[in-house]
Design a protein around this motif. Structure first.
Motif, PDB file in Angstrom:
ATOM      1  N   UNK A  59      10.597 -19.621  -7.860  1.00  0.00           N
ATOM      2  CA  UNK A  59      11.263 -21.107  -7.546  1.00  0.00           C
ATOM      3  C   UNK A  59      12.815 -20.916  -7.109  1.00  0.00           C
ATOM      4  N   UNK A  60      13.161 -19.959  -7.082  1.00  0.00           N
ATOM      5  CA  UNK A  60      14.602 -19.588  -6.860  1.00  0.00           C
ATOM      6  C   UNK A  60      14.987 -20.093  -5.488  1.00  0.00           C
ATOM      7  N   UNK A  61      14.487 -19.992  -4.523  1.00  0.00           N
ATOM      8  CA  UNK A  61      14.658 -20.769  -3.191  1.00  0.00           C
ATOM      9  C   UNK A  61      15.002 -22.332  -3.031  1.00  0.00           C
ATOM     10  N   UNK A  62      14.092 -22.999  -4.060  1.00  0.00           N
ATOM     11  CA  UNK A  62      14.373 -24.340  -4.182  1.00  0.00           C
ATOM     12  C   UNK A  62      15.549 -24.596  -4.966  1.00  0.00           C
ATOM     13  N   UNK A  63      15.704 -23.566  -6.065  1.00  0.00           N
ATOM     14  CA  UNK A  63      16.650 -24.163  -6.799  1.00  0.00           C
ATOM     15  C   UNK A  63      18.167 -23.864  -6.131  1.00  0.00           C
ATOM     16  N   UNK A  64      17.805 -22.752  -4.947  1.00  0.00           N
ATOM     17  CA  UNK A  64      19.141 -22.286  -4.227  1.00  0.00           C
ATOM     18  C   UNK A  64      19.706 -23.467  -3.315  1.00  0.00           C
ATOM     19  N   UNK A  65      18.477 -24.142  -3.006  1.00  0.00           N
ATOM     20  CA  UNK A  65      18.510 -25.183  -1.858  1.00  0.00           C
ATOM     21  C   UNK A  65      19.333 -26.304  -2.603  1.00  0.00           C
ATOM     22  N   UNK A  66      19.032 -26.576  -4.054  1.00  0.00           N
ATOM     23  CA  UNK A  66      19.832 -27.658  -4.593  1.00  0.00           C
ATOM     24  C   UNK A  66      21.294 -27.364  -4.754  1.00  0.00           C
ATOM     25  N   UNK A  67      21.176 -25.947  -5.144  1.00  0.00           N
ATOM     26  CA  UNK A  67      22.728 -25.362  -5.595  1.00  0.00           C
ATOM     27  C   UNK A  67      23.745 -25.598  -4.407  1.00  0.00           C
ATOM     28  N   UNK A  68      23.153 -25.017  -3.391  1.00  0.00           N
ATOM     29  CA  UNK A  68      24.216 -24.793  -2.098  1.00  0.00           C
ATOM     30  C   UNK A  68      24.364 -26.111  -1.675  1.00  0.00           C
ATOM     31  N   UNK A  69      23.521 -27.347  -2.196  1.00  0.00           N
ATOM     32  CA  UNK A  69      23.928 -28.615  -1.513  1.00  0.00           C
ATOM     33  C   UNK A  69      24.954 -28.942  -2.389  1.00  0.00           C
ATOM     34  N   UNK A  70      25.300 -28.790  -3.719  1.00  0.00           N
ATOM     35  CA  UNK A  70      26.285 -29.217  -4.688  1.00  0.00           C
ATOM     36  C   UNK A  70      27.627 -28.336  -4.179  1.00  0.00           C
ATOM     37  N   UNK A  71      27.503 -27.202  -3.781  1.00  0.00           N
ATOM     38  CA  UNK A  71      28.420 -26.586  -3.415  1.00  0.00           C
ATOM     39  C   UNK A  71      29.161 -27.071  -2.081  1.00  0.00           C
ATOM     40  N   UNK A  72      28.328 -27.535  -0.983  1.00  0.00           N
ATOM     41  CA  UNK A  72      28.986 -28.145   0.078  1.00  0.00           C
ATOM     42  C   UNK A  72      29.646 -29.583  -0.323  1.00  0.00           C
ATOM     43  N   UNK A  73      29.190 -30.095  -1.188  1.00  0.00           N
ATOM     44  CA  UNK A  73      29.903 -31.240  -1.815  1.00  0.00           C
ATOM     45  C   UNK A  73      31.198 -31.285  -1.997  1.00  0.00           C
ATOM     46  N   UNK A  74      31.483 -29.773  -2.349  1.00  0.00           N
ATOM     47  CA  UNK A  74      32.960 -29.286  -2.765  1.00  0.00           C
ATOM     48  C   UNK A  74      33.671 -28.705  -1.629  1.00  0.00           C
ATOM     49  N   UNK A  75      32.848 -28.039  -0.699  1.00  0.00           N
ATOM     50  CA  UNK A  75      33.705 -27.389   0.476  1.00  0.00           C
ATOM     51  C   UNK A  75      33.724 -28.077   1.588  1.00  0.00           C
ATOM     52  N   UNK A  76      32.983 -29.410   1.771  1.00  0.00           N
ATOM     53  CA  UNK A  76      33.160 -30.071   2.938  1.00  0.00           C
ATOM     54  C   UNK A  76      33.835 -31.518   2.502  1.00  0.00           C
ATOM     55  N   UNK A  77      35.029 -31.983   3.106  1.00  0.00           N
ATOM     56  CA  UNK A  77      35.543 -33.227   2.815  1.00  0.00           C
ATOM     57  C   UNK A  77      34.926 -34.089   3.051  1.00  0.00           C
ATOM     58  N   UNK A  78      34.677 -35.331   2.064  1.00  0.00           N
ATOM     59  CA  UNK A  78      33.951 -36.377   2.185  1.00  0.00           C
ATOM     60  C   UNK A  78      33.979 -37.076   3.403  1.00  0.00           C
ATOM     61  N   UNK A  79      35.303 -37.462   3.896  1.00  0.00           N
ATOM     62  CA  UNK A  79      35.267 -38.231   4.992  1.00  0.00           C
ATOM     63  C   UNK A  79      34.738 -37.561   6.344  1.00  0.00           C
ATOM     64  N   UNK A  80      34.889 -35.952   6.237  1.00  0.00           N
ATOM     65  CA  UNK A  80      34.205 -35.525   7.427  1.00  0.00           C
ATOM     66  C   UNK A  80      33.152 -35.517   7.659  1.00  0.00           C
ATOM     67  N   UNK A  81      32.233 -35.794   6.765  1.00  0.00           N
ATOM     68  CA  UNK A  81      30.459 -35.881   6.759  1.00  0.00           C
ATOM     69  C   UNK A  81      30.362 -37.044   7.827  1.00  0.00           C
ATOM     70  N   UNK A  82      31.369 -37.944   7.990  1.00  0.00           N
ATOM     71  CA  UNK A  82      30.851 -39.131   8.690  1.00  0.00           C
ATOM     72  C   UNK A  82      31.602 -39.266  10.359  1.00  0.00           C
ATOM     73  N   UNK A  83      32.272 -38.082  10.664  1.00  0.00           N
ATOM     74  CA  UNK A  83      32.804 -38.009  11.923  1.00  0.00           C
ATOM     75  C   UNK A  83      31.450 -37.817  12.850  1.00  0.00           C
ATOM     76  N   UNK A  84      31.760 -38.065  13.902  1.00  0.00           N
ATOM     77  CA  UNK A  84      30.875 -37.938  15.240  1.00  0.00           C
ATOM     78  C   UNK A  84      30.863 -36.569  15.714  1.00  0.00           C
ATOM     79  N   UNK A  85      31.994 -35.838  15.481  1.00  0.00           N
ATOM     80  CA  UNK A  85      32.116 -34.491  15.965  1.00  0.00           C
ATOM     81  C   UNK A  85      31.910 -33.585  15.101  1.00  0.00           C
TER      82      UNK A  85
END
Length: 304
Positions: free
Chosen positions: A83-109
């Motif tokens: 089940x490591x792929x599933x757990x890694x999917x959840x893991x990288x989702x949390x990583x992107x929350x740190x790496x990507x600015x929260x406002x940037x997620x809603x830009x059209x570009x």
């Protein structure tokens, strides 16, 4: 909240590649070995801290951002968890929350994100291939369509006797593998970890690290092996529960498989007792990944 995080116990692997004063240097060496690069500037390493996804109370995973990539590393000493792929999917989702600015997620570009890579380093005693790939799509209930997500985890066997090429490219990973191998060599002796640390220092294996942190390493390994034993116990409980569930439901196939598995296990225990009569029941159970009760019942059955 900080107090809760302190409840996590770190493995030697995590300490060496994430917490120690040499961690960034070690991480960069590992990155270079995986990508055939020659980076020397440790400042390109950005650690990413994620808790409670791959392992609940024991920290055996690390992640970092390097050169436009986010890498997730885990270490396994027990049976590989599919089940490591599933757990890694959840893991990288949390990583992107740190790496990507929260406002940037809603830009059209289009927002550029680090390319994810996932690795598990297998360092256990059971036989495993030199390399294998686990895919998230293997768990899908229906065949993957065009719009399905895929995630692959590369599992690399880093046991020193397997001599995977990465050990030749990353000196610190090779020394870590040699250290764990040395610990196992003394595993049935008193003061096993102390003896392994002493020998490795004498041979120049993680010598500087072990001189600085010998007692800490000893405590981490004790916690680590206790965790691995706990995992094996839970796996055995799940196996027994599956066998009994099959019996309760009256499934003939479940009964046949349970009986056959019991016969095979008894034969393995019998052979180990005959070949190594000085081993304790607990040592035999650990070697075979079964319970002490299994060993005791087999000994009683055969009168050994």
């Amino acid at each position: 909240m900080e107090k809760e995080n302190r409840e996590h116990k770190d493995s030697v692997f995590v300490d060496l590649f994430y917490q120690d004063e040499t961690a960034k240097k070690n991480l960069l060496s590992l990155y270079n070995a995986l990508h055939d690069t020659n980076y020397e500037d440790e400042t390109i390493i950005r650690k990413v801290k994620i808790d409670d996804v791959l392992y609940k109370n024991f920290k055996n995973d690390i992640s970092c951002e390097v050169n436009g990539q986010v890498l997730v590393f885990g270490e396994h000493m027990s049976t590989i968890n599919r089940n490591m792929p599933l757990r890694c999917l959840m893991y990288v989702g949390r990583a992107y929350e740190q790496l990507v600015d929260s406002k940037a997620r809603y830009r059209t570009t289009l927002v550029k994100i680090p390319t994810p890579e996932f690795y598990v380093f297998y360092n256990g005693e059971k036989e495993q291939p030199l390399e294998r790939v686990l895919s998230l799509s293997d768990a899908f209930m229906n065949p993957a369509g065009e719009n399905s997500v895929e995630l692959k985890v590369k599992v690399i066997n880093i046991n020193s006797d397997k001599a995977h090429e990465i050990l030749g490219k990353c000196g610190i990973l090779k020394e870590y593998s040699q250290f764990i191998s040395t610990v196992r060599k003394y595993s049935y002796e008193e003061s096993a970890i102390k003896k392994a640390i002493k020998e490795c220092i004498e041979k120049g294996i993680l010598a500087d690290y072990l001189k600085r942190k010998g007692s800490e390493v000893e405590n981490m390994l004790i916690a680590e092996y206790s965790y691995e034993e706990d995992i094996q116990v839970k796996q055995e409980e799940a196996r027994q529960e599956g066998i009994w569930q099959g019996r309760r439901e009256g499934r003939r196939e479940g009964r046949r498989e349970g009986r056959q598995e019991g016969i095979t296990l008894s034969a393995d225990i019998f052979q180990m007792v005959k070949k190594q009569p000085d081993l304790t029941n607990k040592q035999i159970a650990k070697n075979l990944g079964c319970s002490v009760e299994d060993v005791e019942s087999t000994r009683k059955m055969f009168g050994i």
